[in-house]
Design an enzyme around this catalytic site. Structure first.
Site, PDB file in Angstrom:
ATOM      1  N   ASP A 252      -1.047   6.792   6.528  1.00 39.45           N
ATOM      2  CA  ASP A 252      -2.391   5.637   6.392  1.00 39.45           C
ATOM      3  C   ASP A 252      -2.616   4.539   7.271  1.00 39.45           C
ATOM      4  O   ASP A 252      -1.682   3.656   7.542  1.00 39.45           O
ATOM      5  CB  ASP A 252      -2.136   5.103   4.708  1.00 39.45           C
ATOM      6  CG  ASP A 252      -3.056   4.137   4.315  1.00 39.45           C
ATOM      7  OD1 ASP A 252      -3.990   4.054   5.071  1.00 39.45           O
ATOM      8  OD2 ASP A 252      -2.835   3.553   3.342  1.00 39.45           O
TER       9      ASP A 252
ATOM     10  N   LYS B  14     -12.634  -1.348   7.309  1.00 40.91           N
ATOM     11  CA  LYS B  14     -11.870  -2.601   8.443  1.00 40.91           C
ATOM     12  C   LYS B  14     -12.330  -2.331   9.654  1.00 40.91           C
ATOM     13  O   LYS B  14     -13.126  -3.273  10.144  1.00 40.91           O
ATOM     14  CB  LYS B  14     -10.551  -2.420   7.914  1.00 40.91           C
ATOM     15  CG  LYS B  14      -9.947  -2.806   6.696  1.00 40.91           C
ATOM     16  CD  LYS B  14      -8.941  -1.847   6.148  1.00 40.91           C
ATOM     17  CE  LYS B  14      -8.777  -1.892   4.699  1.00 40.91           C
ATOM     18  NZ  LYS B  14      -8.577  -2.788   3.897  1.00 40.91           N
TER      19      LYS B  14
ATOM     20  N   TRP C 254       0.726  -1.209  -0.101  1.00 37.93           N
ATOM     21  CA  TRP C 254      -0.026  -0.012  -0.227  1.00 37.93           C
ATOM     22  C   TRP C 254       0.741   1.305  -0.084  1.00 37.93           C
ATOM     23  O   TRP C 254       0.469   2.204  -0.720  1.00 37.93           O
ATOM     24  CB  TRP C 254      -0.968  -0.029   0.982  1.00 37.93           C
ATOM     25  CG  TRP C 254      -1.973  -1.022   0.850  1.00 37.93           C
ATOM     26  CD1 TRP C 254      -2.136  -2.299   1.687  1.00 37.93           C
ATOM     27  CD2 TRP C 254      -3.263  -0.946  -0.044  1.00 37.93           C
ATOM     28  NE1 TRP C 254      -3.420  -2.946   1.116  1.00 37.93           N
ATOM     29  CE2 TRP C 254      -3.911  -2.088  -0.028  1.00 37.93           C
ATOM     30  CE3 TRP C 254      -3.742   0.066  -1.182  1.00 37.93           C
ATOM     31  CZ2 TRP C 254      -5.090  -2.491  -0.840  1.00 37.93           C
ATOM     32  CZ3 TRP C 254      -4.551  -0.211  -1.969  1.00 37.93           C
ATOM     33  CH2 TRP C 254      -5.384  -1.429  -1.679  1.00 37.93           C
TER      34      TRP C 254
END
Ligand SMILES: Cc1ncc(COP(=O)(O)O)c(C=O)c1O
Length: 371
Positions: A180, A204, A110
């Site tokens: 992030d 999530k 990511w």
């Protein structure tokens, strides 16, 4: 609710049953208004109360200081990959001099994607550190920061695909630190003030997909206006209470229910202890056998996403198939890396992890015999 399974998906992940049940009621008729939550006007008092309360509860849970704006946006974490440089690049001052830059710490897939997107908007999206194997976070004293005072440093504090998590190793820098936190926000207490900007897709630990939470220190607002799309402009969104355009109202409502639930559980201290325990159970099952392996250096092992392999990769299909019969779903690794992965987000109950660990022991006993 009968017949719920244990969903180990990396996202969208499990949502607390109590939240789903409350949503089921309110989605049809919210507080006897004759309208369901998704039908409420985003400018009306009922919805504004929902959003304000969600913000109050999130601030309370995470200890977010007043100087940070809390935004409820659309576009996912991926939109923020672009929003970060577009808000922080100091374009008015620097693009004409061709020096807009940032430093990216890449410890997984990511972070790599975030850097690649930022490179579209910056003269230099510098990879200041990259873990060669994505099994650890490079130590801050090895980061090769450009050192521009008008730059920022971006880090993915939990790498969902690789299962690498940053705990107390966040350095103090004199440029903004952007994190992030998509896959571990709300999983334990953190000190928000260690970061200048935090962002996270909701699917999530926060709630359903469609909502992205941004927590941004207002001192960085206004650096870059020219060329920044209004929906991605944190200052514009903050000035409009996240409603420059229609916010993801149902997702914000559900996130608000999750925040209330976390407070009822005792807050992030308690949630963190529950998560520590769950992760321990699974890592013990992996480490207790030569049949299972996790490659991540122990101090960086994620408590949310646990990738693992089998001694015989050919058994992966059978593992997933049999696990499914036991109500243990979505244990495949990310399509880019393969293997297996169990995501243990907040709403995964302790029993789910024990059921997985028991299944693993049993599977090894039945299938893992040497030929
Ligand atoms: C750490 C991390 N960043 C970014 C993303 C992308 O999020 P979205 O799909 O909300 O854009 C994900 C998605 O799984 C993620 O885990």
């Amino acid at each position: 609710m009968e017949e719920r399974v244990y969903n180990f998906s990396a996202g969208p992940g499990m949502i607390y049953e109590q939240v789903l049940e409350q949503t089921q009621e309110d989605v049809v008729n919210f507080r006897q208004s004759g309208m369901g939550v998704p039908e409420l006007s985003h400018r009306g008092s009922d919805y504004l109360e929902i959003q304000n309360q969600a913000e109050v509860d999130l601030r309370d849970l995470m200890g977010i200081p007043d100087e940070y704006a809390v935004l409820f946006l659309q576009g996912g974490a991926t939109a923020q990959f672009a929003a970060v440089p577009l808000n922080l690049r100091g374009e008015d001052k620097f693009v004409s001099e061709n020096v807009s830059s940032a430093d990216y710490i890449v410890n997984g897939e990511w972070g790599k994607k975030a850097q690649k997107e930022a490179a579209k908007f910056l003269v230099d999206a510098n990879i200041a550190a990259q873990a060669d194997t994505f099994t650890y976070v490079p130590s801050p004293d090895t980061w090769k920061l450009r050192g521009d005072k008008d730059s920022y440093v971006h880090i993915t504090t939990n790498e969902t695909i690789n299962g690498v998590e940053l705990f107390d190793q966040v350095p103090v820098l004199d440029v903004p630190i952007v994190a992030d936190m998509s896959s571990h926000i709300l999983s334990r207490p953190i000190n928000v003030e260690q970061f200048d900007v935090i962002y996270a897709g909701a699917q999530k630990n926060i709630g359903p997909a469609g909502l992205t939470v941004v927590i941004a220190n207002r001192r960085w607002f206004g650096l870059s206006r020219r060329g920044t799309p209004s929906v991605l402009d944190w200052e514009v969104q903050a000035n409009n209470d996240s409603a420059l355009n229609t916010p993801p109202t149902l997702a914000v409502y559900m996130a608000g229910q999750v925040f209330k639930h976390l407070k009822r559980l005792g807050g992030l201290e308690t949630v963190g202890q529950l998560n520590d325990h769950k992760a321990q159970v699974l890592y013990d099952a992996i480490d207790g056998s030569d049949f299972y392996a996790n490659p991540v250096q122990p101090e960086f092992r994620s408590k949310m996403n646990v990738p693992f392999t089998l001694a015989d990769a050919a058994l992966e299909g059978a593992f997933k198939q049999q696990a499914k019969k036991h109500g243990l779903l979505n244990l495949g690794g990310h399509r880019s890396v393969g293997g297996l992965r169990a995501s243990l987000y907040n709403a995964m109950p302790d029993e789910g992890v024990h059921a997985l660990a028991d299944f693993m022991i049993d599977f090894e006993r039945r299938e893992g015999k040497p030929n």
